[in-house]
Every structure is written in structure tokens, then in C-alpha cells.
Design a protein around this motif. Sequence first.
Motif, PDB file in Angstrom:
ATOM      1  N   HIS A 182      -5.722  -6.708 -14.397  1.00  0.00           N
ATOM      2  CA  HIS A 182      -7.037  -6.668 -14.832  1.00  0.00           C
ATOM      3  C   HIS A 182      -7.212  -6.333 -16.215  1.00  0.00           C
ATOM      4  N   ARG A 183      -7.782  -7.223 -17.033  1.00  0.00           N
ATOM      5  CA  ARG A 183      -8.376  -6.926 -18.389  1.00  0.00           C
ATOM      6  C   ARG A 183      -9.684  -6.424 -18.565  1.00  0.00           C
ATOM      7  N   PHE A 184      -9.821  -5.641 -19.364  1.00  0.00           N
ATOM      8  CA  PHE A 184     -11.264  -4.831 -19.561  1.00  0.00           C
ATOM      9  C   PHE A 184     -11.950  -5.995 -20.065  1.00  0.00           C
ATOM     10  N   SER A 185     -13.209  -6.067 -19.270  1.00  0.00           N
ATOM     11  CA  SER A 185     -14.058  -7.040 -19.882  1.00  0.00           C
ATOM     12  C   SER A 185     -15.689  -6.630 -20.098  1.00  0.00           C
ATOM     13  N   VAL A 186     -16.139  -7.221 -21.067  1.00  0.00           N
ATOM     14  CA  VAL A 186     -17.388  -6.849 -21.811  1.00  0.00           C
ATOM     15  C   VAL A 186     -18.409  -8.128 -21.738  1.00  0.00           C
ATOM     16  N   ALA A 190     -13.418  -0.354 -31.141  1.00  0.00           N
ATOM     17  CA  ALA A 190     -12.862   0.699 -30.833  1.00  0.00           C
ATOM     18  C   ALA A 190     -12.814   1.321 -29.599  1.00  0.00           C
ATOM     19  N   LEU A 191     -13.993   1.302 -28.949  1.00  0.00           N
ATOM     20  CA  LEU A 191     -14.154   1.940 -27.628  1.00  0.00           C
ATOM     21  C   LEU A 191     -13.617   1.031 -26.727  1.00  0.00           C
ATOM     22  N   TYR A 192     -13.927  -0.307 -26.908  1.00  0.00           N
ATOM     23  CA  TYR A 192     -13.526  -1.338 -26.022  1.00  0.00           C
ATOM     24  C   TYR A 192     -12.009  -1.443 -25.876  1.00  0.00           C
ATOM     25  N   ALA A 193     -11.404  -1.589 -27.063  1.00  0.00           N
ATOM     26  CA  ALA A 193      -9.987  -1.564 -27.007  1.00  0.00           C
ATOM     27  C   ALA A 193      -9.607  -0.375 -26.410  1.00  0.00           C
ATOM     28  N   SER A 194      -9.826   0.682 -26.670  1.00  0.00           N
ATOM     29  CA  SER A 194      -9.221   1.940 -25.913  1.00  0.00           C
ATOM     30  C   SER A 194      -9.536   1.823 -24.401  1.00  0.00           C
ATOM     31  N   LEU A 195     -10.573   1.204 -23.932  1.00  0.00           N
ATOM     32  CA  LEU A 195     -10.757   1.411 -22.703  1.00  0.00           C
ATOM     33  C   LEU A 195     -10.133   0.277 -21.819  1.00  0.00           C
ATOM     34  N   ASN A 196      -9.399  -0.674 -22.596  1.00  0.00           N
ATOM     35  CA  ASN A 196      -8.555  -1.804 -21.902  1.00  0.00           C
ATOM     36  C   ASN A 196      -7.200  -1.197 -21.580  1.00  0.00           C
ATOM     37  N   GLN A 197      -6.873   0.020 -22.046  1.00  0.00           N
ATOM     38  CA  GLN A 197      -5.478   0.694 -21.835  1.00  0.00           C
ATOM     39  C   GLN A 197      -5.269   0.616 -20.196  1.00  0.00           C
ATOM     40  N   PRO A 198      -3.958   0.110 -19.852  1.00  0.00           N
ATOM     41  CA  PRO A 198      -3.694   0.356 -18.305  1.00  0.00           C
ATOM     42  C   PRO A 198      -3.592   1.715 -17.804  1.00  0.00           C
ATOM     43  N   SER A 229      -5.997 -14.749 -25.348  1.00  0.00           N
ATOM     44  CA  SER A 229      -5.029 -13.517 -25.833  1.00  0.00           C
ATOM     45  C   SER A 229      -6.180 -12.841 -26.799  1.00  0.00           C
ATOM     46  N   GLY A 230      -6.045 -11.432 -26.259  1.00  0.00           N
ATOM     47  CA  GLY A 230      -7.025 -10.643 -27.372  1.00  0.00           C
ATOM     48  C   GLY A 230      -6.969  -9.430 -27.016  1.00  0.00           C
ATOM     49  N   LEU A 231      -7.521  -8.346 -27.589  1.00  0.00           N
ATOM     50  CA  LEU A 231      -7.448  -6.866 -26.931  1.00  0.00           C
ATOM     51  C   LEU A 231      -8.119  -6.578 -25.616  1.00  0.00           C
TER      52      LEU A 231
END
Length: 200
Positions: free
Chosen positions: A1-5, A192-200, A104-106
Motif C-alpha cells: 500500500h502506497r501512502f496516498s493524498v 516532507a511530511l507525506y514522503a515520511s508517512l510513505n515509509q513502510p 512512480s513517485g514518493l
Amino acid sequence: HRFSVGLTGGIGSGKTTVANMFAERGAAVIDTDAIAHQLTAADGIAIAPIRAEFGDAFITTSGAMDRAKMRAHVFSDPTAKQRLEAILHPLIRTETMHAAAQASGLYLLFVVPLLVESGTWKQRVDRILVVDCDEQVQIRRVMQRNALSEPQVRAIMATQASRQQRLQAADDIILNDSDPATLVPQVERLHALYASLNQP
Ligand code: ATP
């Protein structure tokens, strides 16, 4: 699951402007409005079902949906709006998920103009980002961009969620009612917040 906004906002609030800034920084941006347009452009996969449901009169000679005619039709007939949405929504969903799987993306950033109005979209994203704008500023921008009168812009806004309803649904807010330069620190903080929340 990739973090999604899910990015949303009223007409002319600056969704596209803001989404482009996230894309430049490495987000995978999927614009559901652009997908809807492709579906109803010449040779789009929604053309055959629209022709079957509404007739040849709603298809231009080039083979695209006649947008102006369809807009007037669904404005005067709510059941036509439902029938059009019954065709478009499942196709938009399929195409959107296909685009997301390939992107593909963060993290994923879906641009969804009517996200707050849609129960399914609210459930499908991890976080809701609202581009917020003072209504007078919003009206002025749309009048300029689309050559519409104030009552025409207000009529469109009346079909959308209110500013208050959108803000209540928001996890994050970007304020876009002054210079575009003021968007940069807001976008960078959230990116920066969203990229950090995408960590598995
Ligand atoms: P729509 O809902 O119609 O698709 P949108 O929410 O994607 O619109 P944009 O297209 O990004 O909004 O912006 C609407 C208009 O306002 C555009 O012409 C854009 O160039 C302009 N605009 C956006 N932000 C600003 C700003 N901060 N200052 C001045 N003009 C802006």
C-alpha cells in the motif's frame, strides 16, 4: 500500500497550480479531471456508452462528447446527470487505479475536485489536502480565466461543497489567496511530511 493524498478545493482555488508543485518535488500526481477528459475526448472509452445512452446528438463530428451540450442537459435534468455519472465514475475509478499502479513517485497524490462530495474518495485516501482560497479571490480568478460573470461563477460554486465543508474534511490545508510564492513553504512542509508517512 502506497501512502496516498487526496488533493481537493473549489473551482479555481489553485489545485492544478499546487499539484504541479508537488509533482516537481517527486510526488506521483494523478489528476482525475484530466482522466475524465480523456475518457470523453475523441476515441475515449466513454464515448460508446455515452452514445448508446444519450444518442448521437451528444457526440461531436470529431467523435468527442459535446461538453457544452451535455453540461446544459445535465444542468436541466438531474436524472441525466446520474446516468452520465453511472457511466463515467466506474471508468474514472478503473483508469485512476491503473495510472496509480504505473506511477512512480514518493507517494501518490490524487487531484479530485469533488472529493469532499464523494464518500468513496474520502475512504480511499489516507489524507485529505484542501487548497483553500477566499471566495472573493476565487471568484475573481475564475471570472478572469474563464471569462464568466460573477453570477455564473457563483452558480458553479453552489453545486460544490462550501468552503466550510471542505475545511472540516481537511487533514491539511494550503492557503492560496495571495502571491504564488507563499505556496512554496507550505508545499515543502507537506511534501516532507507525506514522503515520511510513505515509509513502510
Ligand atoms: P479548476 O477547479 O477550475 O480546475 P484549479 O483549482 O485547478 O481550477 P488553477 O487552475 O490552479 O485552479 O488556478 C486557477 C486560476 O488562478 C489559474 O488561472 C491560475 O493561474 C490562477 N492562480 C492560481 N493561484 C494563483 C495565485 N496564488 N495568484 C494568482 N493567480 C493564481
